[in-house]
Scaffold this active site. Structure first.
Site, short mmCIF file in Angstrom:
data_model
loop_
_atom_site.label_atom_id
_atom_site.label_comp_id
_atom_site.label_asym_id
_atom_site.label_seq_id
_atom_site.Cartn_x
_atom_site.Cartn_y
_atom_site.Cartn_z
CB CYS A 12 -0.91 0.01 1.22
SG CYS A 12 -0.02 0.18 2.80
CG HIS A 50 3.79 -6.54 11.25
ND1 HIS A 50 2.65 -6.02 11.84
CD2 HIS A 50 4.74 -6.53 12.22
CE1 HIS A 50 2.92 -5.71 13.11
NE2 HIS A 50 4.17 -6.02 13.35
CG HIS A 83 2.96 -0.91 12.18
ND1 HIS A 83 4.24 -1.42 12.06
CD2 HIS A 83 2.17 -1.71 11.44
CE1 HIS A 83 4.22 -2.50 11.28
NE2 HIS A 83 2.98 -2.69 10.89
CB CYS A 105 0.99 4.70 7.40
SG CYS A 105 -0.41 4.89 6.29
CG HIS A 133 -1.44 -3.90 15.39
ND1 HIS A 133 -0.90 -2.74 14.89
CD2 HIS A 133 -1.32 -4.84 14.41
CE1 HIS A 133 -0.47 -2.97 13.66
NE2 HIS A 133 -0.71 -4.23 13.35
CD GLU A 135 -3.04 1.58 12.78
OE1 GLU A 135 -4.09 2.24 12.73
OE2 GLU A 135 -2.74 0.71 11.94
CB THR A 173 -5.43 2.62 9.45
OG1 THR A 173 -4.23 1.85 9.61
CG2 THR A 173 -5.28 3.94 10.18
CB CYS A 202 -6.60 3.61 4.92
SG CYS A 202 -5.95 1.99 4.49
CB SER A 274 3.63 -5.43 4.84
OG SER A 274 2.98 -6.50 5.48
#
Length: 290
Positions: A12, A50, A83, A105, A133, A135, A173, A202, A274
């Site tokens: 992405c 990741h 992240h 990001c 996580h 993020e 996201t 997103c 990723s």
């Protein structure tokens, strides 16, 4: 073997941007070393993305993966993972006399700042995401006290919600849009009013998941390629499997369950945000050879 490959499979925008920033630091360090200057140490703070193959490749270039702020030394060039990191850690990193490059990001950074703005206005965050996580840990650092995290409607139902509290809803996201909307509907019913929503999932995630669903409905089996630590890849496998088709999540073609796939006429192929194109290509070639 016929393979339907998702157009959205692979890196992405946020991943591509993070890797370009890391590549730039590696290239600059090599240029300085070639000119006779001491080669500065390049590191990421946490895994840049990741994907194990990508991380292994950077390790081979001498890029270190740091986990603690006190591992950072003066003069290091440290790239913050895609992240993002908790804002307290970012401040601590910038105090270490190192060159800090923020590769968060842009969609994650926007979510961080949006959460901070809502909380400053007196609202309390309800965050749909994986509590452990990286993020999510970063997002929570912008939320202040009282923020609550849930990973499903079942978990949401168990939270100690207070009717007098002014909540707002946001998400990691890369979360599942359908599950997010289910949580939103449950909150409306539970609290008796619409909860304000900060749109943080997103578009790339939404499009990738929808394409996985569309392909899964046309094929005999679905292959999802990406790191086992990748949350967005796991959710791709989940949404595909939810269509009732046999689905397998692998990190590369060597992990494919050949005997289970050999009898399939059409196989769908997608990959996490990723996953490098080279791995997707290799997986497609292997499947087509069955």
């Amino acid at each position: 073997m016929n393979v339907i490959r998702a157009r959205t499979a692979g890196f992405c925008m946020g991943v591509s941007l993070a890797l370009r920033k890391l590549d730039r630091e590696v290239d600059r360090a090599e240029e300085k070393a070639a000119q006779g200057s001491p080669r500065c140490r390049i590191a990421t703070f946490g895994p840049i993305i990741h994907n194990p193959q990508v991380l292994e490749a950077y390790a081979g270039m001498g890029v270190r993966c740091l986990r603690q702020v006190d591992e950072v030394e003066a003069g290091d060039h440290v790239v913050i993972r895609a992240h993002g990191v908790p804002q307290q850690q970012e401040k601590a990193l910038r105090s270490r006399d190192a060159v800090v490059v923020d590769a968060t990001c842009p969609k994650v950074k926007k979510a961080q700042l949006g959460i901070e703005e809502q909380c400053r206005a007196g609202r309390t965050l309800l965050l749909f995401g994986e509590a452990e996580h990286p993020e999510v840990r970063g997002l929570l650092s912008y939320a202040g006290e009282g923020a609550l995290v849930f990973g499903s409607v079942d978990e949401l139902e168990g939270l100690p919600l207070q009717p007098e509290t002014e909540y707002f809803l946001a998400a990691q996201t890369t979360q599942d849009r359908v599950a997010f909307e289910a949580a939103r509907a449950w909150l409306h019913e539970r609290l008796g009013h619409e909860v304000p929503v900060l749109e943080t999932i997103c578009d790339a995630t939404r499009l990738r998941q929808q394409e996985a669903i569309d392909i899964a409905r046309k094929v005999d089996a679905m292959v999802v390629v990406g790191g086992f630590d990748s949350g967005n890849t796991r959710r791709l496998a989940d949404v595909a499997a939810a269509q009732g088709v046999f689905t397998v999540h692998v990190e590369n073609e060597s992990q494919l369950p050949v005997e289970q796939l050999r009898g399939c006429g059409i196989i769908g192929l997608t990959a996490g945000a990723s996953t490098p194109k080279s791995i997707i290509d290799a997986t497609q070639r292997f499947l087509e050879s069955l």
